[in-house]
Design a protein around this motif. Structure first.
Motif, mmCIF file in Angstrom:
data_model
loop_
_atom_site.group_PDB
_atom_site.id
_atom_site.type_symbol
_atom_site.label_atom_id
_atom_site.label_comp_id
_atom_site.label_asym_id
_atom_site.label_seq_id
_atom_site.Cartn_x
_atom_site.Cartn_y
_atom_site.Cartn_z
ATOM 1 N N GLY A 1 60.755 -9.992 34.555
ATOM 2 C CA GLY A 1 61.465 -8.623 35.418
ATOM 3 C C GLY A 1 61.167 -7.395 34.478
ATOM 4 O O GLY A 1 60.688 -6.523 35.017
ATOM 5 N N THR A 2 61.079 -7.510 33.407
ATOM 6 C CA THR A 2 61.005 -6.613 32.285
ATOM 7 C C THR A 2 59.677 -6.157 32.124
ATOM 8 O O THR A 2 59.207 -4.951 32.351
ATOM 9 N N VAL A 3 58.550 -7.177 32.072
ATOM 10 C CA VAL A 3 57.422 -6.848 31.930
ATOM 11 C C VAL A 3 56.705 -6.584 33.135
ATOM 12 O O VAL A 3 55.777 -5.572 33.074
ATOM 13 N N THR A 4 57.058 -6.879 34.435
ATOM 14 C CA THR A 4 56.474 -6.629 35.577
ATOM 15 C C THR A 4 57.007 -5.521 36.213
ATOM 16 O O THR A 4 56.593 -4.958 37.321
ATOM 17 N N VAL A 5 58.226 -5.257 35.975
ATOM 18 C CA VAL A 5 59.107 -3.925 36.733
ATOM 19 C C VAL A 5 59.590 -2.898 35.916
ATOM 20 O O VAL A 5 59.001 -1.954 36.156
ATOM 21 N N LEU A 6 60.472 -3.029 34.851
ATOM 22 C CA LEU A 6 60.971 -2.178 33.981
ATOM 23 C C LEU A 6 59.746 -1.313 33.414
ATOM 24 O O LEU A 6 59.796 -0.132 33.487
ATOM 25 N N ILE A 7 58.734 -2.093 32.780
ATOM 26 C CA ILE A 7 57.967 -1.499 31.732
ATOM 27 C C ILE A 7 56.900 -0.742 32.712
ATOM 28 O O ILE A 7 56.525 0.535 32.552
ATOM 29 N N PRO A 8 56.313 -1.425 33.851
ATOM 30 C CA PRO A 8 55.471 -0.585 34.858
ATOM 31 C C PRO A 8 56.266 0.671 35.475
ATOM 32 O O PRO A 8 55.364 1.741 35.291
ATOM 33 N N TYR A 9 57.540 0.572 35.575
ATOM 34 C CA TYR A 9 58.310 1.691 36.074
ATOM 35 C C TYR A 9 58.247 2.859 35.034
ATOM 36 O O TYR A 9 57.927 4.031 35.510
ATOM 37 N N TRP A 10 58.526 2.396 34.055
ATOM 38 C CA TRP A 10 58.739 3.493 32.811
ATOM 39 C C TRP A 10 57.394 3.988 32.757
ATOM 40 O O TRP A 10 57.340 5.415 32.709
ATOM 41 N N LEU A 11 56.328 3.459 32.770
ATOM 42 C CA LEU A 11 54.961 3.990 32.369
ATOM 43 C C LEU A 11 54.522 4.977 33.700
ATOM 44 O O LEU A 11 54.024 5.895 33.361
ATOM 45 N N ILE A 12 54.770 4.339 34.848
ATOM 46 C CA ILE A 12 54.387 5.106 35.750
ATOM 47 C C ILE A 12 55.137 6.486 36.052
ATOM 48 O O ILE A 12 54.732 7.316 36.547
ATOM 49 N N SER A 13 56.567 6.327 35.682
ATOM 50 C CA SER A 13 57.416 7.576 36.043
ATOM 51 C C SER A 13 57.335 8.481 34.765
ATOM 52 O O SER A 13 57.799 9.645 35.147
ATOM 53 N N PHE B 1 47.482 -0.691 42.486
ATOM 54 C CA PHE B 1 48.378 0.236 43.607
ATOM 55 C C PHE B 1 48.850 1.499 43.064
ATOM 56 O O PHE B 1 48.894 2.192 43.730
ATOM 57 N N PHE B 2 49.185 1.571 41.682
ATOM 58 C CA PHE B 2 49.797 2.782 41.352
ATOM 59 C C PHE B 2 48.906 3.783 40.755
ATOM 60 O O PHE B 2 49.068 4.873 40.199
ATOM 61 N N MET B 3 47.470 3.288 40.682
ATOM 62 C CA MET B 3 46.347 3.998 40.066
ATOM 63 C C MET B 3 46.720 4.289 38.670
ATOM 64 O O MET B 3 46.712 5.456 38.260
ATOM 65 N N SER B 4 47.228 3.425 37.797
ATOM 66 C CA SER B 4 47.926 3.773 36.496
ATOM 67 C C SER B 4 47.281 2.717 35.518
ATOM 68 O O SER B 4 47.303 1.954 35.300
ATOM 69 N N ALA B 5 46.578 3.789 34.689
ATOM 70 C CA ALA B 5 45.895 3.285 33.548
ATOM 71 C C ALA B 5 46.935 2.647 32.571
ATOM 72 O O ALA B 5 46.613 1.626 31.742
ATOM 73 N N PRO B 6 47.920 3.235 32.309
ATOM 74 C CA PRO B 6 48.835 2.901 31.305
ATOM 75 C C PRO B 6 49.304 1.488 31.687
ATOM 76 O O PRO B 6 49.379 0.667 30.712
ATOM 77 N N VAL B 7 49.548 1.035 33.066
ATOM 78 C CA VAL B 7 49.851 -0.125 33.377
ATOM 79 C C VAL B 7 48.735 -1.303 32.996
ATOM 80 O O VAL B 7 48.930 -2.186 32.644
ATOM 81 N N LEU B 8 47.524 -0.717 33.566
ATOM 82 C CA LEU B 8 46.221 -1.560 33.070
ATOM 83 C C LEU B 8 46.281 -1.798 31.627
ATOM 84 O O LEU B 8 45.940 -3.022 31.147
ATOM 85 N N ILE B 9 46.542 -1.070 30.797
ATOM 86 C CA ILE B 9 46.627 -1.289 29.570
ATOM 87 C C ILE B 9 47.758 -2.215 29.124
ATOM 88 O O ILE B 9 47.533 -2.827 27.867
ATOM 89 N N GLU B 10 48.834 -2.087 29.624
ATOM 90 C CA GLU B 10 49.985 -3.039 29.145
ATOM 91 C C GLU B 10 49.424 -4.189 29.906
ATOM 92 O O GLU B 10 49.876 -5.434 28.921
ATOM 93 N N ALA B 11 48.744 -4.557 30.814
ATOM 94 C CA ALA B 11 48.018 -5.955 31.310
ATOM 95 C C ALA B 11 47.360 -6.330 30.024
ATOM 96 O O ALA B 11 47.527 -7.771 29.506
ATOM 97 N N GLY B 12 46.476 -5.448 29.606
ATOM 98 C CA GLY B 12 45.715 -6.092 28.542
ATOM 99 C C GLY B 12 46.376 -6.258 27.037
ATOM 100 O O GLY B 12 46.007 -7.410 26.455
ATOM 101 N N VAL B 13 47.252 -5.457 26.832
ATOM 102 C CA VAL B 13 48.235 -5.970 25.865
ATOM 103 C C VAL B 13 48.979 -7.307 25.837
ATOM 104 O O VAL B 13 48.897 -8.080 25.148
ATOM 105 N N PHE B 14 49.715 -7.390 27.156
ATOM 106 C CA PHE B 14 50.218 -8.628 27.518
ATOM 107 C C PHE B 14 49.548 -9.808 27.491
ATOM 108 O O PHE B 14 49.567 -10.997 26.722
ATOM 109 N N VAL B 15 48.064 -9.784 27.655
ATOM 110 C CA VAL B 15 47.157 -10.937 27.635
ATOM 111 C C VAL B 15 46.996 -11.176 26.102
ATOM 112 O O VAL B 15 47.128 -12.495 25.717
ATOM 113 N N VAL B 16 46.656 -10.268 25.262
ATOM 114 C CA VAL B 16 46.563 -10.650 23.861
ATOM 115 C C VAL B 16 47.870 -11.030 23.197
ATOM 116 O O VAL B 16 47.793 -12.135 22.599
ATOM 117 N N LEU B 17 49.156 -10.657 23.587
ATOM 118 C CA LEU B 17 50.181 -11.045 22.946
ATOM 119 C C LEU B 17 50.659 -12.368 23.487
ATOM 120 O O LEU B 17 51.101 -13.474 22.866
#
Length: 177
Positions: free
Chosen positions: A30-42, A121-137
């Protein structure tokens, strides 16, 4: 009344396990897929571009598929594994059914799928970067901690499982045995 070995858990034990599963679902994915993207998008400068509506909506199936896969895996951990997704309350039994028949880490794959869908969906580069960081971690966590812990806990059965099921990508299974 004492229960025998192999007896089904009572309803209180099952209910508490369900509550823990729900709690860790909100806390971790929930934190990784909802809260962090919300924070990044907003946050400033990360607003979605609205003139690419058809492209945006191509992210929705990825979000739905990722969320459904994640919930399926969480249910399998609860029902078959008798544990939660948290490393501090892991399954008691090795889960090898459902999506775990195809890859050893379908929850992480589901989270990345959801994040990529959200990035589109949100056209968000920061969320895409989050996805990349998540893959590595996630890869580091799996290789440095999780696989070792599973080998200690489940021994030979986990070793056999690693020989037949890929870590991230399904393996082709020959029909010849």
């Amino acid at each position: 009344m004492k229960r025998g070995v192999g007896a089904a858990p009572d309803w209180r034990t099952t209910f508490m396990l369900l509550l823990r599963s729900i709690f860790f679902t909100f806390l971790q994915p929930g934190t990784v897929t909802v809260l962090i993207p919300y924070w990044l998008i907003s946050s400033r400068g990360a607003a979605a571009v609205s003139n690419h509506q058809p492209l945006r909506f191509s992210g929705l199936p990825l979000i739905v598929i990722g969320a459904a896969g994640l919930l399926w895996c969480i249910w399998d951990f609860f029902s078959q594994g008798r544990g939660t997704i948290s490393p501090i309350d892991p399954p008691k039994h090795l889960v090898v059914r459902g999506l775990y028949r195809y890859v050893r880490n379908p929850m992480y794959v589901a989270v990345v799928t959801t994040l990529i869908g959200e990035a589109i969906f949100f056209m968000s580069a920061p969320v895409l970067i989050e996805a990349g960081v998540f893959v590595v971690l996630a890869n580091l966590f799996v290789m440095c901690y999780e696989e070792r812990a599973l080998r200690r806990q489940f021994g030979e059965s986990y070793e056999r499982y690693t020989q037949t099921v890929g870590r991230w990508i399904p393996r082709y299974r020959s029909r010849v045995t």
